[in-house]
Design an enzyme around this catalytic site. Structure first.
Site, PDB file in Angstrom:
ATOM      1  N   ASN A  10      10.461 -21.745  56.989  1.00 50.98           N
ATOM      2  CA  ASN A  10      11.381 -22.880  56.860  1.00 50.98           C
ATOM      3  C   ASN A  10      12.788 -22.323  57.036  1.00 50.98           C
ATOM      4  O   ASN A  10      13.306 -21.674  56.138  1.00 50.98           O
ATOM      5  CB  ASN A  10      11.219 -23.520  55.482  1.00 50.98           C
ATOM      6  CG  ASN A  10      12.286 -24.585  55.231  1.00 50.98           C
ATOM      7  OD1 ASN A  10      12.886 -25.100  56.179  1.00 50.98           O
ATOM      8  ND2 ASN A  10      12.527 -24.913  53.973  1.00 50.98           N
ATOM      9  N   LYS A  12      15.498 -23.937  57.168  1.00 55.10           N
ATOM     10  CA  LYS A  12      16.530 -24.781  56.530  1.00 55.10           C
ATOM     11  C   LYS A  12      17.654 -25.077  57.542  1.00 55.10           C
ATOM     12  O   LYS A  12      17.365 -25.264  58.723  1.00 55.10           O
ATOM     13  CB  LYS A  12      17.075 -24.094  55.274  1.00 55.10           C
ATOM     14  CG  LYS A  12      15.960 -23.580  54.369  1.00 55.10           C
ATOM     15  CD  LYS A  12      16.467 -23.137  53.023  1.00 55.10           C
ATOM     16  CE  LYS A  12      15.382 -22.415  52.271  1.00 55.10           C
ATOM     17  NZ  LYS A  12      15.289 -22.756  50.876  1.00 55.10           N
ATOM     18  N   HIS A  96      10.316 -31.477  50.817  1.00 46.76           N
ATOM     19  CA  HIS A  96      10.847 -30.201  50.309  1.00 46.76           C
ATOM     20  C   HIS A  96      11.765 -30.491  49.122  1.00 46.76           C
ATOM     21  O   HIS A  96      12.472 -31.506  49.105  1.00 46.76           O
ATOM     22  CB  HIS A  96      11.620 -29.476  51.431  1.00 46.76           C
ATOM     23  CG  HIS A  96      11.973 -28.069  51.068  1.00 46.76           C
ATOM     24  ND1 HIS A  96      13.060 -27.767  50.287  1.00 46.76           N
ATOM     25  CD2 HIS A  96      11.373 -26.890  51.348  1.00 46.76           C
ATOM     26  CE1 HIS A  96      13.110 -26.457  50.111  1.00 46.76           C
ATOM     27  NE2 HIS A  96      12.099 -25.901  50.739  1.00 46.76           N
ATOM     28  N   GLU A  98      14.577 -29.414  48.333  1.00 43.81           N
ATOM     29  CA  GLU A  98      15.995 -29.622  48.677  1.00 43.81           C
ATOM     30  C   GLU A  98      16.213 -31.049  49.157  1.00 43.81           C
ATOM     31  O   GLU A  98      17.270 -31.641  48.919  1.00 43.81           O
ATOM     32  CB  GLU A  98      16.431 -28.584  49.725  1.00 43.81           C
ATOM     33  CG  GLU A  98      16.566 -27.192  49.102  1.00 43.81           C
ATOM     34  CD  GLU A  98      16.298 -26.030  50.046  1.00 43.81           C
ATOM     35  OE1 GLU A  98      16.296 -26.227  51.268  1.00 43.81           O
ATOM     36  OE2 GLU A  98      16.078 -24.923  49.520  1.00 43.81           O
ATOM     37  N   GLU A 168       5.619 -25.218  45.506  1.00 46.90           N
ATOM     38  CA  GLU A 168       6.904 -24.521  45.472  1.00 46.90           C
ATOM     39  C   GLU A 168       7.593 -24.793  44.138  1.00 46.90           C
ATOM     40  O   GLU A 168       8.281 -25.818  43.987  1.00 46.90           O
ATOM     41  CB  GLU A 168       7.800 -25.014  46.608  1.00 46.90           C
ATOM     42  CG  GLU A 168       7.222 -24.751  47.986  1.00 46.90           C
ATOM     43  CD  GLU A 168       8.326 -24.495  48.998  1.00 46.90           C
ATOM     44  OE1 GLU A 168       8.322 -23.415  49.596  1.00 46.90           O
ATOM     45  OE2 GLU A 168       9.198 -25.359  49.177  1.00 46.90           O
ATOM     46  N   GLY A 174      14.739 -19.691  46.681  1.00 44.08           N
ATOM     47  CA  GLY A 174      16.047 -19.119  46.981  1.00 44.08           C
ATOM     48  C   GLY A 174      16.688 -18.414  45.805  1.00 44.08           C
ATOM     49  O   GLY A 174      17.879 -18.111  45.820  1.00 44.08           O
ATOM     50  N   SER A 214      10.707 -17.637  47.135  1.00 45.00           N
ATOM     51  CA  SER A 214      11.126 -16.228  47.213  1.00 45.00           C
ATOM     52  C   SER A 214      10.007 -15.286  47.660  1.00 45.00           C
ATOM     53  O   SER A 214       9.903 -14.156  47.169  1.00 45.00           O
ATOM     54  CB  SER A 214      11.717 -15.771  45.876  1.00 45.00           C
ATOM     55  OG  SER A 214      12.878 -16.524  45.579  1.00 45.00           O
TER      56      SER A 214
HETATM   57  C1  PEP Z   1      11.602 -22.740  51.032  1.00 42.99           C
HETATM   58  O1  PEP Z   1      12.602 -23.001  51.679  1.00 42.99           O
HETATM   59  O2  PEP Z   1      10.629 -23.506  51.072  1.00 42.99           O
HETATM   60  C2  PEP Z   1      11.576 -21.516  50.232  1.00 42.99           C
HETATM   61  C3  PEP Z   1      10.493 -21.232  49.541  1.00 42.99           C
HETATM   62  O3  PEP Z   1      12.709 -20.738  50.242  1.00 42.99           O
HETATM   63  P1  PEP Z   1      12.823 -19.211  49.753  1.00 42.99           P
HETATM   64  O4  PEP Z   1      11.674 -18.461  50.392  1.00 42.99           O
HETATM   65  O5  PEP Z   1      14.149 -18.760  50.250  1.00 42.99           O
HETATM   66  O6  PEP Z   1      12.703 -19.209  48.271  1.00 42.99           O
END
Ligand code: PEP
Length: 250
Positions: A10, A12, A96, A98, A168, A174, A214
């Site tokens: 992803n 973003k 997601h 976000e 998630e 992040g 992460s």
């Molecule tokens: C994501 O954007 O779905 C995500 C898990 O980000 P990160 O790996 O940076 O935590």
């Protein structure tokens, strides 16, 4: 039943079309011949064309990061499932955290988007996960159950064919904090149980549940060795070709 892992990037809101081309130029040789896992990259909409062209002769698929549920119409700034398919996408991320946090997505819009994606034959990657306060208050199971029930509403087992879920935990996205493989496995079992209630055991046992939060080269192996984890949704570590290749090849 063996479930082929899905390793999804992803991006973003990062990278221009030229930067996307550069990524594939460097990434594809690193994963050439890697057939163990399915690989998907989800770039911003404006990079989809460059990404589809750059990955044309590879096994890497391209997905959107969002979609709108109507087929077309006066919806300024939105993109339909048909448009994603027409530009070469095979997958789409839905709900997601976000988008839920900053753009007003709810369990109900996730459900509408899921139905639109399935209708267009896209593989939906539906994101669920609790925020820190919910985990600390012991509400993780309730939150995951609610998100699944509402996302799956009025989706038949026949239609749900390609459904993928990404667990998630929002506190791990992040932040550099990762759920332990055991925490993730517990959440995945709960999600699979909810899928079984709606779609039946057979479907639930074949449905892939990704972990996201992460994931990076240093922790990918431990997470991916957990039998309940069927792949990863990777944000930050997917922006660099070497680091995403290292995650994919954990
Ligand atoms: C994501 O954007 O779905 C995500 C898990 O980000 P990160 O790996 O940076 O935590």
């Amino acid at each position: 039943m063996a479930r082929k892992k899905l390793m999804a990037a992803n991006w973003k809101m990062y990278k221009t079309p030229d930067q996307a081309r550069d990524f594939f130029h460097n990434f594809l040789p690193l994963v050439a011949g890697h057939g163990r896992d399915e690989i998907v990259v989800c770039p911003p909409f404006v990079d989809i064309r460059a990404s589809v062209e750059s990955s044309k002769n590879s096994s890497v698929s391209i997905g959107g990061q969002n979609l709108y549920w109507e087929k077309e119409g006066a919806y300024t700034g939105e993109i339909s499932a048909t448009m994603l398919v027409a530009t070469g996408c095979t997958h789409v991320i839905i709900g997601h955290s976000e988008r839920r946090e900053y753009f007003g997505e709810t369990d109900d819009t996730v459900n509408l988007k899921l139905k639109a994606a399935l209708e267009a034959d896209l593989t939906p990657i539906v994101c669920v996960g609790e925020v820190l306060e919910e985990r600390e208050a012991g509400l993780t199971e309730d939150v995951l159950r609610r998100q699944c029930v509402r996302a799956f509403h009025a989706v038949s087992t026949k239609k749900a064919g390609k459904l993928v879920i990404a667990y998630e935990p929002v506190w791990a996205i992040g932040t550099g904090k990762t759920a332990t493989p055991r925490m993730a496995a517990d959440a995945h079992r709960l999600i699979r149980g909810e899928a079984a209630k709606t779609f039946g055991e057979e479907f639930a046992n074949s449905m892939r549940i990704l972990y996201g939060g992460s994931v990076k080269p240093e922790n990918a192996k431990a997470l991916m060795s957990e039998g309940e984890i069927d792949g990863a949704l990777v944000g930050g570590a997917s922006l660099d070709p070497k680091s995403f290749a290292a995650v994919v090849k954990y």
